[in-house]
Design an enzyme around this catalytic site. Sequence first.
Site, PDB file in Angstrom:
ATOM      1  N   ASP A  67       0.841  -1.280  -0.019  1.00 43.10           N
ATOM      2  CA  ASP A  67      -0.050   0.172   0.066  1.00 43.10           C
ATOM      3  C   ASP A  67       0.818   1.362  -0.095  1.00 43.10           C
ATOM      4  O   ASP A  67       2.091   1.064   0.210  1.00 43.10           O
ATOM      5  CB  ASP A  67      -0.946  -0.080   1.313  1.00 43.10           C
ATOM      6  N   PHE A  80       6.563   2.150  -4.077  1.00 36.06           N
ATOM      7  CA  PHE A  80       7.936   2.026  -3.800  1.00 36.06           C
ATOM      8  C   PHE A  80       8.558   3.536  -4.022  1.00 36.06           C
ATOM      9  O   PHE A  80       9.785   3.998  -3.828  1.00 36.06           O
ATOM     10  CB  PHE A  80       8.944   1.241  -4.323  1.00 36.06           C
TER      11      PHE A  80
END
Length: 228
Positions: A67, A80
Amino acid sequence: MTHETIPASWRPVLEPVLASPEARQLGGWLRAEEAAGKPIYPPRGRRLAALAMTPLEDVRCVILGQDPYHGEGQANGLAFSVAPGVKVPPSLVNIYKELASDLGLPRPAHGDLSGWARQGVLLLNNTLTVAAGQAGSHAGRGWDAITDACVAAVAERGAPTVFILWGSHARKKASRVPALGRCAHHLVLTSAHPSPLSAHNGFFGSRPFSQTNAFLERHGRGTIDWSL
């Protein structure tokens, strides 16, 4: 999904899912949370950034995240990734360490992964929103069906594609997509998650970047320039 525009290449995939009661419930719940003044990340207009930046027909590699980052100013809609000027989060620091070890590339000075996304790397989180300061807070609210449909759409295409699954959460997601297990022409790479808690348990030394490029080149899909 309110205030989000579905990118054209993903509309045939997502429109049937978004018409479901679960998706409508998700949209209503997000509106209610925002109306109550609760900060949600990433902000409106960025929640489908991964799909907007990487059209379905261009996907060559999928990296699955869990998430979004839950700190203010961090989440930008790409798994990321953070915007230029934002401190590089610990998991991404470890990704950069493996990138250097694998390909000999210097560590980038920023955390913006849009350069990967523009080359066909779909940086897709399982859950596309999160409450401020509360990791995993929007899990189970309805995003799974939407992002599962995206992964399935990629897996069902004929184009050989690499799926990079870091950690048990990503592997569980992949297990919900039957097409991924049936398609022998894809490459599925699994390892521990790059977080500081698990990176030394098999993420470091897994060489996902060189393996991805070797596979893509072997199948006539070029290579990805992983430098940033």
